[in-house]
Scaffold this active site. Structure first.
Site, short mmCIF file in Angstrom:
data_model
loop_
_atom_site.label_atom_id
_atom_site.label_comp_id
_atom_site.label_asym_id
_atom_site.label_seq_id
_atom_site.Cartn_x
_atom_site.Cartn_y
_atom_site.Cartn_z
N ALA A 57 32.59 20.70 47.99
CA ALA A 57 32.07 19.84 46.91
C ALA A 57 30.74 20.40 46.42
CB ALA A 57 31.89 18.42 47.42
N ASN A 58 30.11 19.71 45.49
CA ASN A 58 28.74 20.08 45.07
C ASN A 58 27.93 18.82 44.85
OD1 ASN A 58 28.93 19.24 42.18
ND2 ASN A 58 30.56 20.78 42.20
N ARG A 59 26.65 18.99 44.46
CA ARG A 59 25.72 17.85 44.44
C ARG A 59 25.72 17.05 43.15
NH1 ARG A 59 22.66 18.43 48.91
NH2 ARG A 59 22.39 20.58 49.63
N ALA A 92 30.70 19.17 36.97
CA ALA A 92 30.41 20.40 37.71
C ALA A 92 31.69 20.74 38.47
CB ALA A 92 29.25 20.17 38.66
#
Ligand code: C5P
Length: 402
Positions: free
Chosen positions: A211-213, A277
């Site tokens: 995942a990402n932030r 994102a």
């Protein structure tokens, strides 16, 4: 064109914000309005009648006692032969004159003689706007039926003082004009928008993922801002912890491929804003069962595969929306990289932010972006993500109205 055939009498009074009236004239005319300008003596200290005349393609009226003007049109006809009178900028002085019915120059005489709707865009020092005298005048004018747009809070051009008093932006004034003249029709009514937001989660096995932030704050705010202007919005959101915005159809997805499918299923649309994102890679073949840690064995390798580029797919799609907008997080050469991305992905605009200084943009509440288009770059000041969203939504409405 939303203001086709509308006749607008634009009174420019004296203030530094008068320079924005030049842009206002351009914006009104782009929408088909005819603009007849009137300038007070003080306004001519800030912008020239020559510039105002050239942009409006009209004679500029400045003098109550001009024999030719009076014979030609006359101040009473000027006051009546229009659909709307706009005063932008409206100074504290002109508001005071209006509130007490003074008529000692062309602008104040027209304002007393008109029977048309009047829209004021005040611009003054915050202390002057907050002064009890101005507050009184504003109340009087409101009860006389005068409409207001702005002023906004912000820094003053001359003094650097902050507070309420900055003139509304030309596009906000245009939106108020459209609302007044077109019976409150919202500028994005009957328009369809698709927005992506948040991160994607790419499964490794049933319990683990990459995942990402991304928080989804910016994408969700854009979906809400478009809906507020009347658009029918489909928001395709990756996993986020923030609530669904109201007035928006929300499709929740996890993986990039699901996000792409949901976006394509939402076509056709007038505008697509791809804010998510999206993970660049997914695990080539996610395990069907939880991968077991076996004592003494090396960690399992992760084979990655490239994810579909949703923005690029939409930018080159046979049912491409009229407007395709993407985001770019860059750490260097923000403008050049943004421009290259615009071309590569087939987008009309890229909103690029510089994330080189770990400014807390990802996950934070504020954003500082550059709007990169085919015809140039705009550097927007640091603002709340909601304000970025509102400004972008206004630009989208503007671009779609041409
Ligand atoms: O190529 P890059 O990831 O920097 O591009 C960012 C822009 O492209 C964003 O608008 C993002 O939503 C979009 N994007 C996409 N699908 C991907 C990767 C990025 O829609 N797989």
């Amino acid at each position: 064109m939303t203001l086709s055939g509308k006749r607008i009498l634009l009174i420019i009074s004296g203030g530094i914000a008068a320079y924005k009236s030049l842009d206002l004239i351009r914006r009104l005319r782009e929408r088909g309005a005819e603009v007849r300008p009137v300038m007070t003596a003080a306004a001519q200290e800030f912008v020239t009648p020559l510039a105002v005349g050239a942009l409006s393609a009209s004679h500029v009226f400045t003098d109550l006692f001009s024999r030719e003007d009076e014979q030609d049109v006359g101040h009473i006809r000027l006051a009546r032969e229009c659909d709307l009178v706009i005063v932008a900028p409206a100074t504290a002085d002109l508001m005071a004159k209006m509130a007490s019915g003074l008529a000692n120059d062309l602008a104040s005489t027209i304002l007393l003689a008109t029977d048309r709707p009047v829209l004021l865009a005040p611009a003054m020092n915050p202390k002057m706007w907050a002064h009890p005298a101005t507050r009184r005048n504003r109340k009087t004018l409101s009860s006389d039926g005068v409409r207001f747009v702005g002023p906004a809070a912000g820094e003053m051009a001359e003094s650097g003082e902050a507070g309420e008093g900055r003139m509304a932006e030309p596009l906000e004034i245009v939106a108020a004009v459209e609302k007044l003249l077109n019976g409150g029709q919202k500028p994005l009514a009957r328009r369809k928008a698709i927005v992506t937001s948040g991160p994607t989660h790419e499964p490794i096995d049933p319990v683990r993922y990459i995942a990402n932030r991304s928080s989804g704050k910016q994408g969700h705010a854009i979906a809400a801002a478009l809906a507020k202007l009347g658009a029918e919005v489909t928001l395709v959101s990756g996993p986020v912890t923030i609530p669904d915005p109201s007035g928006v159809r929300v499709i929740h997805v996890e993986r990039a491929e699901e996000m792409r499918d949901a976006v394509l299923a939402a076509l056709p649309a007038d505008v697509a804003v791809m804010v998510a994102a999206v993970a660049d890679w997914r695990v080539a073949s996610a395990a069907g069962n939880k991968i077991k840690k076996k004592p003494g064995e090396a960690p399992p390798p992760l084979q990655l595969a490239e994810n579909p580029d949703i923005l690029k797919t939409i930018g080159h799609h046979p049912s491409r929306p009229t407007l395709v907008i993407g985001f770019a997080a860059e750490t260097e050469n923000v403008t050049e990289n943004g421009r290259a991305k615009l071309e590569r992905k087939g987008a009309d605009y890229i909103l690029a932010n510089d994330v080189s200084h770990a400014t807390g943009i990802m996950g934070g509440d504020r954003n500082r972006v550059k709007l990169i288009g085919r015809n140039g770059v705009e550097d927007w000041p640091d603002m709340d993500k909601e304000d970025v969203a509102a400004k972008l939504a206004a630009r989208i409405a503007d671009a779609l109205s041409r």
